[in-house]
Motif scaffolding. Structure first.
Motif, PDB file in Angstrom:
ATOM      1  N   ILE A 187       0.867  -1.176   0.000  1.00 52.12           N
ATOM      2  CA  ILE A 187       0.000   0.000   0.000  1.00 52.12           C
ATOM      3  C   ILE A 187       0.904   1.226   0.000  1.00 52.12           C
ATOM      4  O   ILE A 187       1.826   1.316   0.810  1.00 52.12           O
ATOM      5  CB  ILE A 187      -0.945  -0.011   1.222  1.00 52.12           C
ATOM      6  N   TYR A 188       0.640   2.148  -0.903  1.00 48.07           N
ATOM      7  CA  TYR A 188       1.554   3.277  -1.085  1.00 48.07           C
ATOM      8  C   TYR A 188       0.805   4.478  -1.639  1.00 48.07           C
ATOM      9  O   TYR A 188      -0.319   4.371  -2.134  1.00 48.07           O
ATOM     10  CB  TYR A 188       2.697   2.883  -2.035  1.00 48.07           C
ATOM     11  N   ALA A 189       1.450   5.637  -1.553  1.00 49.55           N
ATOM     12  CA  ALA A 189       0.877   6.885  -2.055  1.00 49.55           C
ATOM     13  C   ALA A 189       1.332   7.120  -3.494  1.00 49.55           C
ATOM     14  O   ALA A 189       2.461   6.827  -3.859  1.00 49.55           O
ATOM     15  CB  ALA A 189       1.320   8.049  -1.177  1.00 49.55           C
ATOM     16  N   VAL A 190       0.410   7.663  -4.297  1.00 51.01           N
ATOM     17  CA  VAL A 190       0.688   8.020  -5.687  1.00 51.01           C
ATOM     18  C   VAL A 190       0.313   9.501  -5.839  1.00 51.01           C
ATOM     19  O   VAL A 190      -0.826   9.877  -5.563  1.00 51.01           O
ATOM     20  CB  VAL A 190      -0.152   7.156  -6.660  1.00 51.01           C
ATOM     21  N   PRO A 191       1.251  10.336  -6.271  1.00 49.31           N
ATOM     22  CA  PRO A 191       0.935  11.767  -6.372  1.00 49.31           C
ATOM     23  C   PRO A 191      -0.164  12.073  -7.378  1.00 49.31           C
ATOM     24  O   PRO A 191      -0.191  11.530  -8.470  1.00 49.31           O
ATOM     25  CB  PRO A 191       2.249  12.391  -6.847  1.00 49.31           C
ATOM     26  N   LYS A 192      -1.077  12.918  -6.951  1.00 42.15           N
ATOM     27  CA  LYS A 192      -2.093  13.488  -7.853  1.00 42.15           C
ATOM     28  C   LYS A 192      -1.605  14.874  -8.261  1.00 42.15           C
ATOM     29  O   LYS A 192      -1.607  15.226  -9.427  1.00 42.15           O
ATOM     30  CB  LYS A 192      -3.446  13.582  -7.149  1.00 42.15           C
ATOM     31  N   THR A 193      -1.234  15.654  -7.247  1.00 43.65           N
ATOM     32  CA  THR A 193      -0.625  16.973  -7.433  1.00 43.65           C
ATOM     33  C   THR A 193       0.541  17.043  -6.451  1.00 43.65           C
ATOM     34  O   THR A 193       0.854  16.052  -5.786  1.00 43.65           O
ATOM     35  CB  THR A 193      -1.629  18.102  -7.111  1.00 43.65           C
ATOM     36  N   GLN A 194       1.141  18.202  -6.328  1.00 42.65           N
ATOM     37  CA  GLN A 194       2.230  18.346  -5.358  1.00 42.65           C
ATOM     38  C   GLN A 194       1.735  18.262  -3.911  1.00 42.65           C
ATOM     39  O   GLN A 194       2.523  18.007  -3.011  1.00 42.65           O
ATOM     40  CB  GLN A 194       2.966  19.665  -5.556  1.00 42.65           C
ATOM     41  N   ARG A 195       0.456  18.441  -3.705  1.00 40.24           N
ATOM     42  CA  ARG A 195      -0.080  18.461  -2.336  1.00 40.24           C
ATOM     43  C   ARG A 195      -1.146  17.415  -2.067  1.00 40.24           C
ATOM     44  O   ARG A 195      -1.665  17.336  -0.963  1.00 40.24           O
ATOM     45  CB  ARG A 195      -0.641  19.843  -2.023  1.00 40.24           C
ATOM     46  N   GLU A 196      -1.492  16.631  -3.074  1.00 40.58           N
ATOM     47  CA  GLU A 196      -2.523  15.605  -2.904  1.00 40.58           C
ATOM     48  C   GLU A 196      -2.038  14.272  -3.460  1.00 40.58           C
ATOM     49  O   GLU A 196      -1.328  14.241  -4.459  1.00 40.58           O
ATOM     50  CB  GLU A 196      -3.813  15.995  -3.624  1.00 40.58           C
ATOM     51  N   TYR A 197      -2.470  13.213  -2.783  1.00 37.77           N
ATOM     52  CA  TYR A 197      -2.017  11.874  -3.143  1.00 37.77           C
ATOM     53  C   TYR A 197      -3.176  10.890  -3.129  1.00 37.77           C
ATOM     54  O   TYR A 197      -4.029  10.936  -2.253  1.00 37.77           O
ATOM     55  CB  TYR A 197      -0.963  11.376  -2.134  1.00 37.77           C
ATOM     56  N   TYR A 198      -3.179  10.009  -4.099  1.00 48.08           N
ATOM     57  CA  TYR A 198      -4.057   8.853  -4.046  1.00 48.08           C
ATOM     58  C   TYR A 198      -3.350   7.787  -3.226  1.00 48.08           C
ATOM     59  O   TYR A 198      -2.127   7.779  -3.121  1.00 48.08           O
ATOM     60  CB  TYR A 198      -4.321   8.293  -5.453  1.00 48.08           C
ATOM     61  N   VAL A 199      -4.115   6.870  -2.669  1.00 45.77           N
ATOM     62  CA  VAL A 199      -3.532   5.715  -1.994  1.00 45.77           C
ATOM     63  C   VAL A 199      -3.873   4.498  -2.846  1.00 45.77           C
ATOM     64  O   VAL A 199      -5.020   4.307  -3.224  1.00 45.77           O
ATOM     65  CB  VAL A 199      -4.068   5.562  -0.553  1.00 45.77           C
ATOM     66  N   GLU A 200      -2.853   3.719  -3.152  1.00 43.82           N
ATOM     67  CA  GLU A 200      -3.037   2.542  -3.983  1.00 43.82           C
ATOM     68  C   GLU A 200      -2.719   1.286  -3.194  1.00 43.82           C
ATOM     69  O   GLU A 200      -1.771   1.254  -2.420  1.00 43.82           O
ATOM     70  CB  GLU A 200      -2.092   2.605  -5.202  1.00 43.82           C
ATOM     71  N   VAL A 201      -3.529   0.250  -3.420  1.00 39.89           N
ATOM     72  CA  VAL A 201      -3.310  -1.062  -2.833  1.00 39.89           C
ATOM     73  C   VAL A 201      -2.964  -2.013  -3.965  1.00 39.89           C
ATOM     74  O   VAL A 201      -3.693  -2.105  -4.949  1.00 39.89           O
ATOM     75  CB  VAL A 201      -4.577  -1.577  -2.097  1.00 39.89           C
ATOM     76  N   ASN A 202      -1.846  -2.706  -3.824  1.00 42.14           N
ATOM     77  CA  ASN A 202      -1.466  -3.752  -4.767  1.00 42.14           C
ATOM     78  C   ASN A 202      -1.579  -5.062  -4.000  1.00 42.14           C
ATOM     79  O   ASN A 202      -0.701  -5.417  -3.214  1.00 42.14           O
ATOM     80  CB  ASN A 202      -0.050  -3.531  -5.284  1.00 42.14           C
ATOM     81  N   ASP A 203      -2.695  -5.752  -4.187  1.00 42.95           N
ATOM     82  CA  ASP A 203      -2.957  -7.020  -3.503  1.00 42.95           C
ATOM     83  C   ASP A 203      -2.638  -8.147  -4.476  1.00 42.95           C
ATOM     84  O   ASP A 203      -3.478  -8.567  -5.263  1.00 42.95           O
ATOM     85  CB  ASP A 203      -4.420  -7.069  -3.051  1.00 42.95           C
ATOM     86  N   ASN A 204      -1.386  -8.596  -4.435  1.00 45.05           N
ATOM     87  CA  ASN A 204      -0.921  -9.673  -5.307  1.00 45.05           C
ATOM     88  C   ASN A 204      -1.210  -9.388  -6.781  1.00 45.05           C
ATOM     89  O   ASN A 204      -1.673 -10.254  -7.521  1.00 45.05           O
ATOM     90  CB  ASN A 204      -1.533 -11.011  -4.885  1.00 45.05           C
ATOM     91  N   GLY A 205      -0.946  -8.166  -7.211  1.00 44.24           N
ATOM     92  CA  GLY A 205      -1.120  -7.797  -8.606  1.00 44.24           C
ATOM     93  C   GLY A 205      -2.435  -7.110  -8.923  1.00 44.24           C
ATOM     94  O   GLY A 205      -2.577  -6.493  -9.971  1.00 44.24           O
ATOM     95  N   GLN A 206      -3.416  -7.210  -8.042  1.00 43.47           N
ATOM     96  CA  GLN A 206      -4.685  -6.502  -8.246  1.00 43.47           C
ATOM     97  C   GLN A 206      -4.544  -5.111  -7.630  1.00 43.47           C
ATOM     98  O   GLN A 206      -4.403  -4.972  -6.418  1.00 43.47           O
ATOM     99  CB  GLN A 206      -5.847  -7.238  -7.593  1.00 43.47           C
ATOM    100  N   ILE A 207      -4.568  -4.092  -8.468  1.00 43.77           N
ATOM    101  CA  ILE A 207      -4.333  -2.725  -8.000  1.00 43.77           C
ATOM    102  C   ILE A 207      -5.653  -1.988  -7.857  1.00 43.77           C
ATOM    103  O   ILE A 207      -6.476  -1.970  -8.770  1.00 43.77           O
ATOM    104  CB  ILE A 207      -3.385  -1.979  -8.958  1.00 43.77           C
ATOM    105  N   ILE A 208      -5.830  -1.401  -6.676  1.00 40.63           N
ATOM    106  CA  ILE A 208      -7.030  -0.625  -6.365  1.00 40.63           C
ATOM    107  C   ILE A 208      -6.565   0.758  -5.927  1.00 40.63           C
ATOM    108  O   ILE A 208      -5.761   0.876  -5.001  1.00 40.63           O
ATOM    109  CB  ILE A 208      -7.840  -1.285  -5.231  1.00 40.63           C
ATOM    110  N   ARG A 209      -7.076   1.793  -6.583  1.00 42.93           N
ATOM    111  CA  ARG A 209      -6.721   3.174  -6.237  1.00 42.93           C
ATOM    112  C   ARG A 209      -7.877   3.830  -5.502  1.00 42.93           C
ATOM    113  O   ARG A 209      -9.029   3.656  -5.869  1.00 42.93           O
ATOM    114  CB  ARG A 209      -6.388   3.968  -7.491  1.00 42.93           C
ATOM    115  N   SER A 210      -7.555   4.588  -4.469  1.00 42.06           N
ATOM    116  CA  SER A 210      -8.593   5.296  -3.717  1.00 42.06           C
ATOM    117  C   SER A 210      -9.321   6.275  -4.630  1.00 42.06           C
ATOM    118  O   SER A 210      -8.705   6.927  -5.478  1.00 42.06           O
ATOM    119  CB  SER A 210      -7.976   6.051  -2.533  1.00 42.06           C
ATOM    120  N   PRO A 211     -10.636   6.394  -4.458  1.00 47.18           N
ATOM    121  CA  PRO A 211     -11.385   7.335  -5.291  1.00 47.18           C
ATOM    122  C   PRO A 211     -11.098   8.789  -4.920  1.00 47.18           C
ATOM    123  O   PRO A 211     -11.229   9.679  -5.751  1.00 47.18           O
ATOM    124  CB  PRO A 211     -12.847   6.977  -5.015  1.00 47.18           C
ATOM    125  N   GLU A 212     -10.681   9.011  -3.684  1.00 49.45           N
ATOM    126  CA  GLU A 212     -10.398  10.384  -3.263  1.00 49.45           C
ATOM    127  C   GLU A 212      -8.895  10.563  -3.051  1.00 49.45           C
ATOM    128  O   GLU A 212      -8.167   9.597  -2.828  1.00 49.45           O
ATOM    129  CB  GLU A 212     -11.156  10.733  -1.979  1.00 49.45           C
TER     130      GLU A 212
END
Length: 79
Positions: free
Chosen positions: A27-52
Motif C-alpha cells: 500500500i503506497y501513495a501516488v501523487p495526484k498533485t504536489q499536495r494531494e495523493y491517491y492511496v493505492e493497494v497492490n494485492d498480489n497484482g490486483q491494483i485498487i486506487r482510492s477514489p479520493e
C-alpha cells in the motif's frame, strides 16, 4: 496552521504491515498533485486506487489504516 490531530493506531498495526508485505500486499501513495495523493493497494497484482485524494499530512495514516484492514480481513481471529 492548525495542530495535527493525534491518530491512534491499532495495537497490531506493526504486525499488520509485516503480514501484508510478507504476503505481497503493498500500500503506497501516488501523487495526484504536489499536495494531494491517491492511496493505492497492490494485492498480489490486483491494483485498487482510492477514489479520493489525501493531503500530505493524511495519506500516511490512511496507509496504516488499510494495512490494518487487510490484516484483519485475512486474520479475523486476531482482533
Amino acid at each position: 496552521m492548525g495542530k495535527k490531530k493525534l491518530v491512534r493506531y491499532d495495537r497490531n498495526y506493526l504486525k499488520a504491515i509485516s503480514y501484508c508485505i510478507d504476503n505481497n500486499i503493498k500500500i503506497y501513495a501516488v501523487p495526484k498533485t504536489q499536495r494531494e495523493y491517491y492511496v493505492e493497494v497492490n494485492d498480489n497484482g490486483q491494483i485498487i486506487r482510492s477514489p479520493e485524494a489525501y493531503k500530505l499530512n493524511e495519506w500516511s495514516d490512511k496507509i496504516v489504516e488499510l494495512y490494518t484492514f487487510y490484516y484483519y480481513k485475512y486474520n479475523p481471529t486476531d482482533k
